[in-house]
Design a protein around this motif. Structure first.
Motif, PDB file in Angstrom:
ATOM      1  N   GLN A  15      19.745   8.014  -6.786  1.00 11.17           N
ATOM      2  CA  GLN A  15      21.208   8.850  -6.984  1.00 11.17           C
ATOM      3  C   GLN A  15      21.782   8.412  -7.893  1.00 11.17           C
ATOM      4  OE1 GLN A  15      22.288   8.450  -2.697  1.00 11.17           O
ATOM      5  NE2 GLN A  15      20.589   7.349  -3.074  1.00 11.17           N
ATOM      6  N   THR A 313      -3.384  -0.457  -2.540  1.00  2.77           N
ATOM      7  CA  THR A 313      -2.934  -1.591  -1.878  1.00  2.77           C
ATOM      8  C   THR A 313      -3.952  -2.707  -1.802  1.00  2.77           C
ATOM      9  OG1 THR A 313      -3.728  -0.496   0.145  1.00  2.77           O
ATOM     10  CG2 THR A 313      -1.225  -0.160  -0.471  1.00  2.77           C
ATOM     11  N   GLY A 317      -6.267   0.993   0.275  1.00  3.37           N
ATOM     12  CA  GLY A 317      -5.433   2.377   0.350  1.00  3.37           C
ATOM     13  C   GLY A 317      -4.480   2.486  -0.810  1.00  3.37           C
ATOM     14  N   THR A 318      -3.924   3.660  -0.823  1.00  2.38           N
ATOM     15  CA  THR A 318      -3.064   3.991  -2.026  1.00  2.38           C
ATOM     16  C   THR A 318      -1.752   4.767  -1.280  1.00  2.38           C
ATOM     17  OG1 THR A 318      -4.918   4.691  -3.308  1.00  2.38           O
ATOM     18  CG2 THR A 318      -2.825   5.632  -3.925  1.00  2.38           C
ATOM     19  N   ARG A 319      -0.331   4.387  -1.878  1.00  8.79           N
ATOM     20  CA  ARG A 319       0.630   5.018  -1.674  1.00  8.79           C
ATOM     21  C   ARG A 319       1.428   5.236  -2.627  1.00  8.79           C
ATOM     22  NH1 ARG A 319       5.265   1.650  -1.457  1.00  8.79           N
ATOM     23  NH2 ARG A 319       5.042  -0.618  -1.016  1.00  8.79           N
ATOM     24  N   ILE A 320       2.605   6.013  -2.459  1.00 10.13           N
ATOM     25  CA  ILE A 320       3.430   6.446  -3.689  1.00 10.13           C
ATOM     26  C   ILE A 320       4.646   5.432  -3.772  1.00 10.13           C
ATOM     27  CG2 ILE A 320       5.356   7.871  -4.039  1.00 10.13           C
ATOM     28  CD1 ILE A 320       3.638  10.086  -2.978  1.00 10.13           C
ATOM     29  N   ASP A 322       7.966   4.947  -4.776  1.00 11.96           N
ATOM     30  CA  ASP A 322       8.974   5.731  -5.380  1.00 11.96           C
ATOM     31  C   ASP A 322      10.118   5.120  -5.776  1.00 11.96           C
ATOM     32  OD1 ASP A 322      10.431   8.361  -5.724  1.00 11.96           O
ATOM     33  OD2 ASP A 322       9.935   9.084  -3.965  1.00 11.96           O
ATOM     34  N   TYR A 325      15.858   4.433  -2.963  1.00 12.96           N
ATOM     35  CA  TYR A 325      16.652   5.717  -2.287  1.00 12.96           C
ATOM     36  C   TYR A 325      17.968   5.213  -1.523  1.00 12.96           C
ATOM     37  CZ  TYR A 325      13.314   9.324  -2.902  1.00 12.96           C
ATOM     38  OH  TYR A 325      12.577  10.384  -3.401  1.00 12.96           O
TER      39      TYR A 325
ATOM     40  N   ARG B  40       3.056   1.267   4.005  1.00 18.30           N
ATOM     41  CA  ARG B  40       3.216   0.211   2.929  1.00 18.30           C
ATOM     42  C   ARG B  40       2.019  -0.248   2.458  1.00 18.30           C
ATOM     43  NH1 ARG B  40       7.635  -2.071   1.098  1.00 18.30           N
ATOM     44  NH2 ARG B  40       8.822  -2.237   3.100  1.00 18.30           N
ATOM     45  N   ASN B  41       1.017  -0.522   3.275  1.00 20.35           N
ATOM     46  CA  ASN B  41      -0.115  -0.941   2.796  1.00 20.35           C
ATOM     47  C   ASN B  41      -1.475  -0.002   2.687  1.00 20.35           C
ATOM     48  OD1 ASN B  41       0.312  -3.949   2.800  1.00 20.35           O
ATOM     49  ND2 ASN B  41       0.846  -3.703   5.135  1.00 20.35           N
ATOM     50  N   GLY B  42      -0.882   1.178   2.806  1.00 22.92           N
ATOM     51  CA  GLY B  42      -1.771   2.418   2.579  1.00 22.92           C
ATOM     52  C   GLY B  42      -3.068   2.727   3.451  1.00 22.92           C
ATOM     53  N   HIS B  44      -2.856   4.748   5.833  1.00 20.82           N
ATOM     54  CA  HIS B  44      -2.961   6.057   6.205  1.00 20.82           C
ATOM     55  C   HIS B  44      -4.123   6.843   5.308  1.00 20.82           C
ATOM     56  CE1 HIS B  44       0.080   5.428   3.073  1.00 20.82           C
ATOM     57  NE2 HIS B  44       0.024   6.805   2.886  1.00 20.82           N
ATOM     58  N   THR B  45      -4.120   6.167   3.851  1.00 22.96           N
ATOM     59  CA  THR B  45      -5.146   6.695   3.111  1.00 22.96           C
ATOM     60  C   THR B  45      -6.500   6.084   3.093  1.00 22.96           C
ATOM     61  OG1 THR B  45      -4.490   5.091   1.358  1.00 22.96           O
ATOM     62  CG2 THR B  45      -3.404   7.216   1.376  1.00 22.96           C
ATOM     63  N   LEU B  46      -6.582   4.769   3.596  1.00 22.97           N
ATOM     64  CA  LEU B  46      -7.461   3.832   3.665  1.00 22.97           C
ATOM     65  C   LEU B  46      -8.736   4.783   4.709  1.00 22.97           C
ATOM     66  CD1 LEU B  46      -9.100   1.387   2.643  1.00 22.97           C
ATOM     67  CD2 LEU B  46      -7.753   0.360   4.709  1.00 22.97           C
ATOM     68  N   LYS B  90      23.501   3.435   8.145  1.00 21.55           N
ATOM     69  CA  LYS B  90      23.479   4.897   7.374  1.00 21.55           C
ATOM     70  C   LYS B  90      23.056   5.782   8.647  1.00 21.55           C
ATOM     71  CE  LYS B  90      21.546   5.363   3.669  1.00 21.55           C
ATOM     72  NZ  LYS B  90      22.379   5.901   2.415  1.00 21.55           N
ATOM     73  N   GLN B 327      18.788   9.892   2.076  1.00 20.79           N
ATOM     74  CA  GLN B 327      20.396   9.868   1.835  1.00 20.79           C
ATOM     75  C   GLN B 327      21.220  10.669   2.642  1.00 20.79           C
ATOM     76  OE1 GLN B 327      18.875  11.093  -1.730  1.00 20.79           O
ATOM     77  NE2 GLN B 327      17.745   9.446  -1.336  1.00 20.79           N
ATOM     78  N   GLN B 337      14.752   3.041   7.483  1.00 19.54           N
ATOM     79  CA  GLN B 337      13.676   2.736   6.647  1.00 19.54           C
ATOM     80  C   GLN B 337      12.602   2.638   7.564  1.00 19.54           C
ATOM     81  OE1 GLN B 337      14.172  -0.140   3.711  1.00 19.54           O
ATOM     82  NE2 GLN B 337      16.269  -0.231   4.231  1.00 19.54           N
ATOM     83  N   PHE B 345       8.408  10.419   3.615  1.00 21.11           N
ATOM     84  CA  PHE B 345       8.954  10.627   2.447  1.00 21.11           C
ATOM     85  C   PHE B 345       8.990   9.642   1.198  1.00 21.11           C
ATOM     86  CE2 PHE B 345      12.789  10.880  -0.415  1.00 21.11           C
ATOM     87  CZ  PHE B 345      13.187  12.271  -0.228  1.00 21.11           C
ATOM     88  N   ARG B 346       9.066   8.128   1.537  1.00 27.28           N
ATOM     89  CA  ARG B 346       9.017   7.166   0.752  1.00 27.28           C
ATOM     90  C   ARG B 346       7.465   7.009   0.060  1.00 27.28           C
ATOM     91  NH1 ARG B 346      11.003   2.191   2.077  1.00 27.28           N
ATOM     92  NH2 ARG B 346      10.902   2.706   4.313  1.00 27.28           N
ATOM     93  N   PHE B 347       6.741   6.919   1.201  1.00 35.10           N
ATOM     94  CA  PHE B 347       5.238   6.545   0.761  1.00 35.10           C
ATOM     95  C   PHE B 347       4.283   7.568   0.667  1.00 35.10           C
ATOM     96  CE2 PHE B 347       6.655   2.488   3.303  1.00 35.10           C
ATOM     97  CZ  PHE B 347       7.388   2.024   2.088  1.00 35.10           C
ATOM     98  N   GLY B 348       4.658   8.769   0.853  1.00 33.66           N
ATOM     99  CA  GLY B 348       3.957   9.879   0.647  1.00 33.66           C
ATOM    100  C   GLY B 348       2.600  10.104   1.289  1.00 33.66           C
ATOM    101  N   TRP B 350       1.451  12.587   2.942  1.00 30.16           N
ATOM    102  CA  TRP B 350       0.815  14.040   2.670  1.00 30.16           C
ATOM    103  C   TRP B 350      -0.400  13.974   1.414  1.00 30.16           C
ATOM    104  CZ3 TRP B 350       5.865  12.878   1.573  1.00 30.16           C
ATOM    105  CH2 TRP B 350       6.122  12.723   0.255  1.00 30.16           C
ATOM    106  N   LYS B 351      -0.196  12.724   0.541  1.00 29.70           N
ATOM    107  CA  LYS B 351      -1.234  12.637  -0.365  1.00 29.70           C
ATOM    108  C   LYS B 351      -2.722  12.409   0.263  1.00 29.70           C
ATOM    109  CE  LYS B 351       1.074  13.763  -3.812  1.00 29.70           C
ATOM    110  NZ  LYS B 351       0.551  14.769  -4.767  1.00 29.70           N
TER     111      LYS B 351
END
Lengths: 333, 351
Positions: A15, A313, A317-320, A322, A325, B40-42, B44-46, B90, B327, B337, B345-348, B350-351
């Motif tokens: 922001q 990780t 694994g992999t993560r974004i 960012d 926020y 956070r630890n990935g 979802h991709t692993l 929030k 936000q 969070q 949104f934060r960790f992606g 969809w990748k």
């Protein structure tokens, strides 16, 4: 609904950048400003010079490892240093709330003088405003610094970043943010975590003499994650870093676990990332480790160009990773 | 290095189990802290292509509805001081969040523990403790009420929006969701014990109580995939260092001493019979009566209910990333969070 400024607009994250890009830059309209780094380098009568300005509102004013005075000099000097500039002059401006302790002001000013001397910068101008009680919170300081290029042939620049270069961090991350948090939250950690607040001049000077550094950025508000995202956005390249390699001190990890913070977003005030070619990384790390044993390679610039930062990780694994926020911290700098 | 070899062996065993089962598994992690740890630890991709992780309704911040926030803001306007956990700040109310109300001058203070908050309330303060959470946090509110009684404080009241985990889970498993297995919340199980989740077995779905570290989750996935392979519906406990069979009996007694079941409105899921806890009538002097208009509590465009029930991925919601962001959260799953949309949104994912 009336648009208002919220605390997140000042946390150095997404922001803050939106505010700068959507409001300040279009209105000011300066071409130089659009380059948008912490220091702006430009030519003046044939000389390459740079200027940087920063305001400091940290609370508490005195913390383990520093104070608002030390921070206000180191912050601006470091912004100049990572741009490849040798800081020469600095201006200081104070906004002080009525009732502020004169002894504290003297202590803060002496601290500024001490670090200005260490940085070999001269305080050449200043301003003082005092506002009525309640109109400010104790003391706010602005410093503006002017520096000259160390080596016009080897200036670090975002345009010199390219795929397969190596990302190096100069030490363990998150100390300053963790330190301020521990002071503010009264958790009994106050004496455990020392801020990394300090000057980066010597380490950068030696690094630039020995290594052709493509780009450097100091880690401040928003921490490592936000700095890497800014580099990715401006260079256009993806960056991939490895969780296992990112150095975080145990006491910072412990505080993060207790309070649910993320060390990748915690502020630093004496750390930077350097981007160098692969064949120079060993030399660069060797130099950085003379100043901080935690310095290490944390990842690399990818060939892909989605302007994203990825974190590998520990388990593969992999993560974004960012930008910041949300409002994670009290006033930290 | 030896540890990483062991980790890789476990990862391969999990994948082998799933290959034997012969399809991608749908696994729901009930608790928001698990959601964050998974992304956070990935994981979802692993385990991409092997496990589809679905986020459940176990994030207390996410399921706190706007009516509650509006009530707190109204109380703050009446010169009460609101003591709240920071992550509630929030959550959007109808017109603003507590954070925005605080920026406008409302007296809203962040607490880390309601017991500490009660210790520090000034005599001239009309304090309201925002009591939010699942069974994990209820004992702390019980202890703080005990302290209020001990100190004979007349200027402290509780605004209760406490939730129970069993009712929403029963509704989800009965009516809404088809899953192969459940990762059950370790923190709630610390209080309720393995016995507190025995009801899951009746649904014929394997489940495991898990801790929150990456190694905990890995071992829980190993246990869960083995249970799925064996058609074993027994609730497994992979958080033995903390969770006992009978739970924390002292904490349970505290809950039962001060609180009783009530209906509760879950953001994204609606009104759930017996889904909440309120102070017993003998303690009503310490309870703030909250006024809700349930009919006005849903955002028609928001698809949180579908996300929370695994029918929709966060990025398939029409609001996701366009108007609903961390936000500017429009719904339950983006608020905290620990919400699934927030994590996507934060960790992606969809990748």
């Amino acid at each position: 609904m009336m648009r208002t400024i919220r605390k997140e607009h000042g946390n150095g994250g997404k922001q803050t950048y939106e505010l700068i890009d959507n409001l300040f830059k279009p209105i000011f309209g300066s071409e130089i400003l659009k380059s948008g780094d912490d220091s702006t380098v430009f030519s003046l009568n044939g000389m390459k010079v740079g200027i940087s300005t920063d305001s400091f509102v940290v609370k508490p004013y005195f913390f383990k490892g520093g104070d608002i005075g030390k921070l206000s000099v180191c912050g601006t000097v470091n912004d100049l240093a990572v741009a490849g500039l040798e800081p020469k002059y600095i201006t200081v401006s104070f906004i002080i709330e009525e009732g502020f302790s004169m002894d504290d002001l003297e202590k803060i000013t002496k601290s500024m003088k001490k670090y200005a001397d260490l940085a070999k910068v001269e305080v050449v101008a200043g301003d003082t405003k005092v506002v009525e009680k309640g109109a400010a919170d104790g003391i706010f300081i602005n410093t503006t610094g002017l520096g000259v290029a160390r080596d016009t042939q080897k200036m670090p620049s975002i345009s010199r970043i390219k795929g397969n270069q190596v990302v190096i961090v100069s030490g363990d991350i998150g100390r300053h943010g963790a330190c301020i948090y521990s002071h503010n939250e009264d958790l009994g950690f106050e004496d455990r975590i020392e801020s990394d607040c300090g000057l980066l001049l010597d380490v950068i000077s030696e690094l630039m003499q020995e290594v052709d550094v493509a780009y450097m950025k100091d880690l401040t508000r928003g921490g490592l994650a936000t700095a890497l995202n800014e580099i990715a956005q401006k260079s256009g390249f993806d960056i991939k870093v490895e969780e296992e390699k990112i150095p975080v001190a145990d006491e910072v990890k412990a505080l993060c676990d207790i309070l649910g913070l993320d060390s990748y977003y915690l502020a630093c005030e004496g750390r930077f990332v350097a981007i160098v070619n692969g064949d120079e990384k060993e030399k660069a790390i060797e130099i950085l480790r003379k100043y901080n044993g935690f310095a290490c390679e944390i990842g690399k610039v990818e060939e892909s160009r989605e302007k994203r930062v990825y974190l590998s990780t520990t388990f593969g694994g992999t993560r974004i990773l960012d930008m910041l926020y949300y409002e994670m911290l009290p006033r930290i700098c | 290095m030896q540890t990483l070899e062991k980790v890789n062996t476990i990862i391969n065993t999990i994948k082998n189990n799933i290959e034997k089962i012969g399809r991608q598994l749908r696994i729901i992690e009930v608790c928001g802290t698990h959601t964050v740890s998974i992304y956070r630890n990935g994981f979802h991709t692993l385990f991409k292509g092997y496990i589809d992780f679905i986020s459940g309704p176990g994030c207390p911040v996410c399921v706190t509805h706007e009516g509650y926030i509006d009530n707190l803001i109204e109380l703050a306007k009446m010169n009460h001081t609101i003591y709240t956990f920071g992550d509630l700040l929030k959550v959007p109310g109808k017109s603003m969040s507590l954070a925005e109300a605080k920026a406008k001058g409302a007296k809203i203070k962040i607490m880390y523990s309601p017991v500490d908050a009660v210790e520090n309330i000034a005599e001239d303060e009309e304090a309201i403790i925002a009591a939010v959470g699942f069974e994990t946090t209820v004992p702390a509110f019980a202890l703080s009420l005990e302290k209020v009684l001990e100190k004979d404080l007349k200027n402290v009241k509780f605004a209760c929006e406490l939730k129970t985990i069993d009712q929403p889970l029963k509704i989800l498993l009965k009516d809404h969701i088809k899953v192969d297995g459940l990762i059950l919340p370790g923190h709630v199980a610390t209080i309720l014990g393995v016995d507190g989740f025995k009801f899951v077995e009746e649904f014929g779905i394997p489940s495991v109580i898990s801790g929150f570290e990456k190694y905990d989750i890995l071992l829980s996935l190993l246990s869960l995939t083995q249970s799925i392979l064996d058609n074993d519906f027994t609730v497994k406990n992979e958080y033995k260092r903390v969770v006992k069979k009978e739970g924390n009996t002292v904490a349970i007694r505290y809950i039962e001493r001060f609180f009783e079941r009530t209906d509760a409105y879950f953001r994204g899921l609606g009104l759930i019979e017996g889904g909440g806890l309120r102070l017993k009538s003998e303690y009503s002097a310490f309870s703030i009566q909250l006024e809700y208009d349930y009919d006005s509590l849903s955002n028609s465009a928001c698809r949180c209910a579908d996300v929370l029930t695994g029918k929709l991925k966060p990025f398939e919601c029409p609001l996701f990333e366009r108007v609903c962001t961390p936000q500017t959260p429009k719904g339950a799953c983006m608020v905290s969070q620990e919400g699934s949309c927030n994590a996507y949104f934060r960790f992606g994912k969809w990748k």
